[in-house]
Design an enzyme around this catalytic site. Sequence first.
Site, mmCIF file in Angstrom:
data_model
loop_
_atom_site.group_PDB
_atom_site.id
_atom_site.type_symbol
_atom_site.label_atom_id
_atom_site.label_comp_id
_atom_site.label_asym_id
_atom_site.label_seq_id
_atom_site.Cartn_x
_atom_site.Cartn_y
_atom_site.Cartn_z
ATOM 1 N N LYS A 1 43.159 -6.274 30.364
ATOM 2 C CA LYS A 1 43.376 -6.689 28.978
ATOM 3 C C LYS A 1 44.868 -6.947 28.738
ATOM 4 C CE LYS A 1 42.809 -4.989 24.286
ATOM 5 N NZ LYS A 1 42.463 -3.851 23.440
ATOM 6 N N LYS B 1 52.773 6.813 32.401
ATOM 7 C CA LYS B 1 53.119 5.490 32.947
ATOM 8 C C LYS B 1 54.630 5.327 32.990
ATOM 9 C CE LYS B 1 49.038 3.072 31.163
ATOM 10 N NZ LYS B 1 48.553 2.072 30.215
ATOM 11 N N GLU C 1 38.914 9.606 26.770
ATOM 12 C CA GLU C 1 40.044 8.792 26.309
ATOM 13 C C GLU C 1 39.941 8.601 24.787
ATOM 14 O OE1 GLU C 1 42.316 5.651 28.907
ATOM 15 O OE2 GLU C 1 40.827 4.567 27.746
ATOM 16 N N HIS D 1 22.587 21.155 44.128
ATOM 17 C CA HIS D 1 22.992 21.861 45.347
ATOM 18 C C HIS D 1 24.498 22.025 45.426
ATOM 19 C CE1 HIS D 1 18.835 21.681 46.637
ATOM 20 N NE2 HIS D 1 18.848 20.505 46.049
ATOM 21 N N GLU E 1 48.553 -0.634 38.497
ATOM 22 C CA GLU E 1 47.611 -0.682 39.615
ATOM 23 C C GLU E 1 47.072 -2.098 39.818
ATOM 24 O OE1 GLU E 1 47.686 1.517 37.195
ATOM 25 O OE2 GLU E 1 47.257 3.540 37.929
ATOM 26 N N GLY F 1 39.574 -1.303 25.723
ATOM 27 C CA GLY F 1 39.284 -1.399 27.154
ATOM 28 C C GLY F 1 37.989 -0.685 27.538
ATOM 29 N N ARG F 2 37.803 0.527 27.012
ATOM 30 C CA ARG F 2 36.622 1.305 27.427
ATOM 31 C C ARG F 2 35.339 0.821 26.770
ATOM 32 N NH1 ARG F 2 40.537 4.054 24.949
ATOM 33 N NH2 ARG F 2 40.203 5.047 22.925
HETATM 34 O O1 F6P Z 1 45.972 3.438 30.682
HETATM 35 C C1 F6P Z 1 44.746 3.486 30.050
HETATM 36 C C2 F6P Z 1 44.203 2.096 29.882
HETATM 37 O O2 F6P Z 1 44.970 1.405 28.951
HETATM 38 C C3 F6P Z 1 42.741 2.106 29.471
HETATM 39 O O3 F6P Z 1 42.552 2.310 28.132
HETATM 40 C C4 F6P Z 1 42.302 0.772 29.965
HETATM 41 O O4 F6P Z 1 40.908 0.654 30.043
HETATM 42 C C5 F6P Z 1 42.983 0.731 31.299
HETATM 43 O O5 F6P Z 1 44.228 1.375 31.094
HETATM 44 C C6 F6P Z 1 43.202 -0.643 31.881
HETATM 45 O O6 F6P Z 1 43.974 -1.439 31.015
HETATM 46 P P1 F6P Z 1 44.098 -2.990 31.228
HETATM 47 O O7 F6P Z 1 42.750 -3.605 31.070
HETATM 48 O O8 F6P Z 1 45.059 -3.456 30.182
HETATM 49 O O9 F6P Z 1 44.635 -3.227 32.610
#
Ligand code: F6P
Length: 541
Positions: free
Chosen positions: A204, A510, A351, A382, A210, A265-266
């Site tokens: 987003k 971050k 979150e 288990h 990452e 995002g979630r």
């Molecule tokens: O760091 C948390 C977060 O912002 C989440 O809320 C989100 O789903 C995820 O990182 C990924 O964010 P993006 O879609 O902006 O890469």
Amino acid sequence: MTSDSLAVSRTAEIARLKSHHQQHKWSLRDLFASDSQRAQRFSTEAAGIYLDYSKNHLRDDTLQLLLDCADKLDLRGQITALLDGANINNTEHRPALHTALRFQGQPQTEHEQAVADCRIQMQKFAEKVHSGNWRGFSGEPIRHIVNIGIGGSDLGPRMVVEALRPWQREDIAVHFVANIDGADLSDTIAELPAENTLFIVASKSFSTLETRQNALSARQWILDAGCREDQLAQHFVAVSSNIVAAQDFGIAPENIFPMWNWVGGRYSLWSAIGLPIVLACGYETYEELLSGAHAMDEHFASAPLEENLPALLALIHFWYRQCWGAGSQVVLPYAQRLAKFPAWLQQLDMESLGKSVARDGHQLQYPSGSVIWGTEGSNGQHSFHQLLHQGTDLIPADFIAVKEPTSELREQHQWLLACCISQSQALLRGKSLHEARQELEKQGHTHREAHALAPHKVVPGNRPSNTLIMERLDPYHLGSLLALYEHKVFVHGCLLGINPFDQWGVELGKLLGAQIHEAIGGEAPADWDGSTRQLLALLIN
Ligand code: F6P
């Protein structure tokens, strides 16, 4: 109602619930023994999901108190505000319109029109890929899709694609890469032919560490395999609300699928973040998923609270969190293909509800979100079920069962369901000291031995659970289940008086991550704590 008056009501309501909890002690066994209709009375069904919440510490008066609490906190008004697109995300001054992502019929609003246009873009793109008309740098059709994303840009589509395995197309394989650990990307692409591989960079913000690092490495891999710079557009598409950053990365504007700031995002798997679902399972499957979620939205919007599945689940969770000291809740999908469901729910719930201040910034005087954890049944039995049955904490459980077998092995499905049902039964029933002694004596132990061993065999029981039943693990029922939990988390946020749509807490980590990365190869600032400096020296410098 003002936020101040709501805060006062909330404190009073929690106090009322606590006093009810302290005054009335009952056992689940007794509740069932005294009411032959309890299971039916404390069950309800909507949008293909059946909820049996009878194995909870609820009497009629408890439920009434919880419903009164919802009324006093203007839950109905807050649900309307959410669905009407009010600026419910007050710290970021925007609505949370994930329900608009699954609208059905003709678009009625500006948001729905944008969603409709995006759906067409996704459909056309998928047709091009599926028909073999989208070709890689060597002229070969695309056969592998790698979704690069993390958090909400990964967990939802990853879980859905796995859950809908029987709907997956045979001509295309969809893979997911999330971790900054290079092993994730390199293990995934190791076996893939670069010329047949297309990457979706799903972010987003298009600024997530990452995703950016993985996307850069993927880009280099494609170039190393013989792709020219001017052919990169054939191997990269993006889903983002940051068009400029996506373009700067080198994604062609026509290959950028939109995201909007009114989708968290979630909550985004229903948007173009769901592109891997469309590619893996086909556009019709994705539509079915949306229609299941929409059916749950309609139920959420219109059902009275006493029959409203998301509201009931949230009120029950609130009850255990505020009055029973439950610091965690376990979710146990008895379906192998729902193995990733707990991870998806973890982000959604933790979150959203992991906050310490109310909407207006005041420190909370009561606990907020709890730890959500779990794994697919029957595997958990288990490993950690021992703690559920005999540990010292009360951990409410959500069991999710699928009625129709998900494989040809029907006999095993019956065993799976028997395992699921027996676990909630064992949590409820337990085994008393007397029963444990009797059992040991029957097994031939002496009276003395039975006495010594029995305490170890006692299972306290009286432990609560919900059981949710899906008729089938298909796109429609899955959509409904996921929307149910989204709304449950929203309702829980309303009851707690917090904003469930921001996540500022992740920002500090971050920022510090970037500072530590900058300190690599140099001197760590003297004002950093000793442990951080030592770890940097031991691990990197
Ligand atoms: O760091 C948390 C977060 O912002 C989440 O809320 C989100 O789903 C995820 O990182 C990924 O964010 P993006 O879609 O902006 O890469």
